[in-house]
Design an enzyme around this catalytic site. Sequence first.
Site, short mmCIF file in Angstrom:
data_model
loop_
_atom_site.label_atom_id
_atom_site.label_comp_id
_atom_site.label_asym_id
_atom_site.label_seq_id
_atom_site.Cartn_x
_atom_site.Cartn_y
_atom_site.Cartn_z
N TYR A 140 1.34 -0.87 0.19
CA TYR A 140 -0.18 0.79 0.17
C TYR A 140 1.17 0.83 0.33
O TYR A 140 0.92 2.01 -0.98
CB TYR A 140 -0.90 0.18 0.99
CG TYR A 140 -1.23 1.21 1.65
CD1 TYR A 140 -2.60 2.17 0.26
CD2 TYR A 140 -1.39 1.59 2.74
CE1 TYR A 140 -2.66 3.11 0.84
CE2 TYR A 140 -1.68 3.16 3.27
CZ TYR A 140 -2.50 3.72 1.79
OH TYR A 140 -3.26 4.93 2.58
N HIS A 188 -10.29 -0.03 10.35
CA HIS A 188 -9.54 0.87 11.45
C HIS A 188 -9.92 0.68 13.32
O HIS A 188 -10.54 0.34 13.33
CB HIS A 188 -9.69 2.27 11.04
CG HIS A 188 -9.51 2.14 9.20
ND1 HIS A 188 -10.44 2.15 7.95
CD2 HIS A 188 -8.62 3.39 9.10
CE1 HIS A 188 -9.76 2.41 7.11
NE2 HIS A 188 -8.42 2.73 7.85
N ARG A 281 0.12 -7.57 12.94
CA ARG A 281 -0.80 -8.09 11.74
C ARG A 281 0.61 -7.45 10.81
O ARG A 281 0.91 -6.33 10.76
CB ARG A 281 -1.86 -6.09 11.81
CG ARG A 281 -2.57 -6.45 10.23
CD ARG A 281 -3.54 -5.79 10.92
NE ARG A 281 -3.34 -3.76 10.58
CZ ARG A 281 -4.15 -2.54 10.95
NH1 ARG A 281 -5.56 -3.18 10.90
NH2 ARG A 281 -3.33 -2.43 10.93
N1 NAD Z 1 -8.16 6.62 6.76
C1 NAD Z 1 -6.68 6.76 6.65
O1 NAD Z 1 -6.11 6.54 8.31
C2 NAD Z 1 -5.51 7.56 5.94
C3 NAD Z 1 -4.80 8.00 6.31
C4 NAD Z 1 -3.42 8.07 5.13
C5 NAD Z 1 -3.50 8.53 3.91
N2 NAD Z 1 -5.34 7.88 3.00
C6 NAD Z 1 -5.66 7.95 2.14
O2 NAD Z 1 -6.80 8.66 1.46
C7 NAD Z 1 -7.61 8.35 0.60
C8 NAD Z 1 -8.73 8.15 0.72
O3 NAD Z 1 -9.08 7.06 2.05
P1 NAD Z 1 -10.78 6.62 3.28
O4 NAD Z 1 -10.24 6.88 4.38
O5 NAD Z 1 -11.51 7.71 2.79
O6 NAD Z 1 -10.96 5.65 1.63
P2 NAD Z 1 -11.90 4.54 1.42
O7 NAD Z 1 -12.04 3.88 1.10
O8 NAD Z 1 -13.42 5.70 2.10
O9 NAD Z 1 -12.53 5.94 0.61
C9 NAD Z 1 -11.61 6.17 -0.99
C10 NAD Z 1 -12.53 5.74 -2.00
O10 NAD Z 1 -12.50 5.65 -3.52
C11 NAD Z 1 -12.61 4.67 -3.98
N3 NAD Z 1 -12.44 4.37 -5.13
C12 NAD Z 1 -11.42 3.38 -4.55
N4 NAD Z 1 -11.09 2.87 -6.33
C13 NAD Z 1 -11.41 3.47 -7.34
C14 NAD Z 1 -11.47 4.27 -8.62
N5 NAD Z 1 -10.49 3.02 -8.98
N6 NAD Z 1 -12.20 4.86 -9.30
C15 NAD Z 1 -13.16 4.83 -8.58
N7 NAD Z 1 -13.37 5.70 -7.21
C16 NAD Z 1 -12.77 4.88 -6.34
C17 NAD Z 1 -14.14 4.19 -2.77
O11 NAD Z 1 -15.58 3.33 -3.59
C18 NAD Z 1 -14.17 4.75 -1.97
O12 NAD Z 1 -15.67 6.16 -1.60
C19 NAD Z 1 -7.48 7.21 0.45
O13 NAD Z 1 -6.35 7.35 -0.81
C20 NAD Z 1 -6.18 6.74 1.14
O14 NAD Z 1 -5.04 6.13 0.97
C21 NAD Z 1 -6.30 7.40 4.12
O1 GDU Z 2 -8.76 -4.54 15.52
C1 GDU Z 2 -8.36 -3.48 15.47
C2 GDU Z 2 -7.70 -2.37 14.56
C3 GDU Z 2 -6.09 -2.23 14.82
N1 GDU Z 2 -5.72 -2.43 14.87
C4 GDU Z 2 -3.84 -1.47 15.44
O2 GDU Z 2 -4.22 -0.46 15.66
C5 GDU Z 2 -3.12 0.81 14.24
C6 GDU Z 2 -3.86 1.74 13.90
O3 GDU Z 2 -3.93 0.51 13.01
P1 GDU Z 2 -5.62 1.15 11.96
O4 GDU Z 2 -6.05 -0.69 10.79
O5 GDU Z 2 -6.65 2.26 12.01
O6 GDU Z 2 -4.53 1.94 11.00
P2 GDU Z 2 -3.18 1.58 10.05
O7 GDU Z 2 -2.38 2.18 10.74
O8 GDU Z 2 -2.95 0.23 9.97
O9 GDU Z 2 -3.60 2.47 8.34
C7 GDU Z 2 -4.05 3.87 8.75
O10 GDU Z 2 -3.49 5.09 8.32
C8 GDU Z 2 -2.58 4.43 7.28
C9 GDU Z 2 -1.42 5.48 7.95
O11 GDU Z 2 -0.51 5.94 9.01
C10 GDU Z 2 -2.20 4.14 6.13
O12 GDU Z 2 -2.62 5.59 5.62
C11 GDU Z 2 -3.82 3.53 6.05
O13 GDU Z 2 -4.37 4.08 4.95
C12 GDU Z 2 -5.26 4.02 7.42
O14 GDU Z 2 -5.53 2.90 7.03
C13 GDU Z 2 -2.71 -0.22 14.46
O15 GDU Z 2 -1.03 -0.66 14.91
C14 GDU Z 2 -3.17 -1.91 14.21
O16 GDU Z 2 -2.58 -2.93 13.95
C15 GDU Z 2 -6.02 -3.31 16.05
O17 GDU Z 2 -4.55 -3.42 16.85
N2 GDU Z 2 -6.80 -3.82 16.25
#
Ligand code: NAD
Ligand code: GDU
Length: 328
Positions: A140, A188, A281
């Site tokens: 990723y 998450h 994980r």
């Molecule tokens: N959630 C986090 O903590 C986090 C952290 C760092 C970066 N990001 C980045 O932020 C962005 C948004 O994350 P999110 O948590 O809102 O994810 P999300 O899955 O809720 O949103 C992504 C959206 O993109 C759409 N999508 C995916 N592939 C597509 C495609 N090929 N064409 C059209 N639409 C498409 C999905 O349907 C979805 O609505 C992502 O790029 C993710 O990598 C998220």
């Molecule tokens: O059921 C769970 C879910 C998560 N975790 C832990 O909680 C922490 C946070 O996990 P999340 O899945 O909430 O978030 P990540 O840190 O894996 O990733 C998130 O943040 C990243 C950047 O830091 C990425 O961009 C990614 O898109 C976004 O999902 C991690 O240590 C994970 O192992 C648990 O222990 N139990």
Amino acid sequence: MAILVTGGAGYIGSHTVLYLNQQGEEVIVLDNLQKGHIDAVQNAKFYQGELKNESLLDEIFTSNQINSVIHFAANSLVGESVEKPLEYYENNVIGSYHLIKKMVEHNVKNIVFSSTAATYGNPVKVPIQENDPTVPTNPYGDTKLAIEKMLKWADGAYGLKSVCLRYFNAAGADPEGKIGEDHTPESHLIPIVLQAALGQRENVAIFGDDYPTEDGTCIRDYIHVLDLAAAHYLALKKLHETEESGVYNLGNGTGFSVKQVIDTCRKVTGKDIAAIMATRRAGDPAVLIASSEKAQTELGWIPKYPTLEEIVSHAWNWHKHHPNGYQK
Ligand SMILES: NC(=O)c1ccc[n+]([C@@H]2O[C@H](COP(=O)([O-])OP(=O)(O)OC[C@H]3O[C@@H](n4cnc5c(N)ncnc54)[C@H](O)[C@@H]3O)[C@@H](O)[C@H]2O)c1
Ligand SMILES: O=c1ccn([C@@H]2O[C@H](COP(=O)(O)OP(=O)(O)O[C@H]3O[C@H](CO)[C@H](O)[C@H](O)[C@H]3O)[C@@H](O)[C@H]2O)c(=O)[nH]1
């Protein structure tokens, strides 16, 4: 002029669309709804479709006056990416390639891109700064780094200006409770803990307590989703004013362990949330904490909801009132 938001039906995208509406901007959303929710899209023209659909991109760029793109659409789960790397390269890297190609063809010069803390891998130091080494520990993060590089070279060759925002852990919800986080399946941490608080799960599994941290569980920097939304708007403004590309971290600069997050959720919800120990994980770095000094100085970004209590409270407000997310 309008802003095209890809992935605008997703979690961070929909909150950004809401924020852009509040600033009086015209917004167009492209989302294939593989993960997103149509009901999350507030007040925007909506196209359901794929990033790789070049004829759809042609239609979007010719029938609307778009001068900027905010690009969220991607697959974004660390664990899943380790199991299905090719899907991640296809959707993220190839999908972005088509978008960037069409932006160049249609002379759209500004893009704000959703990058991630996962580009750093295991950091050499915390807080992490933008010029620290980027050695992703999962596919990723690697796909996001590849897109950052594509954007850098596209700037040199075609004058496409980009701001790459490396977010740390997005969390929270619209404080007014109109929209929130609904990923299916949820992976998450904070929504999972809140689902346990609602009785939808028996417990929360803690993925590893043998990390080199004080309580042995992973440490992350949680940032409110509306603070992220505001940063996108500031990034667009900067692009228009300076025509300079840049990379910025977005986090609060404070780390919380998985156990601390669960404790905060217990405090905010008043519920006795059960936690069990589980194995690590794949692909998880032990500690990710941002230095966001550069975003503060150059973009003028100041998080409005910096405490974990506020972040969890807004998330809890959403989950309590929408226990099934967007499902009616
Ligand atoms: N959630 C986090 O903590 C986090 C952290 C760092 C970066 N990001 C980045 O932020 C962005 C948004 O994350 P999110 O948590 O809102 O994810 P999300 O899955 O809720 O949103 C992504 C959206 O993109 C759409 N999508 C995916 N592939 C597509 C495609 N090929 N064409 C059209 N639409 C498409 C999905 O349907 C979805 O609505 C992502 O790029 C993710 O990598 C998220
Ligand atoms: O059921 C769970 C879910 C998560 N975790 C832990 O909680 C922490 C946070 O996990 P999340 O899945 O909430 O978030 P990540 O840190 O894996 O990733 C998130 O943040 C990243 C950047 O830091 C990425 O961009 C990614 O898109 C976004 O999902 C991690 O240590 C994970 O192992 C648990 O222990 N139990």
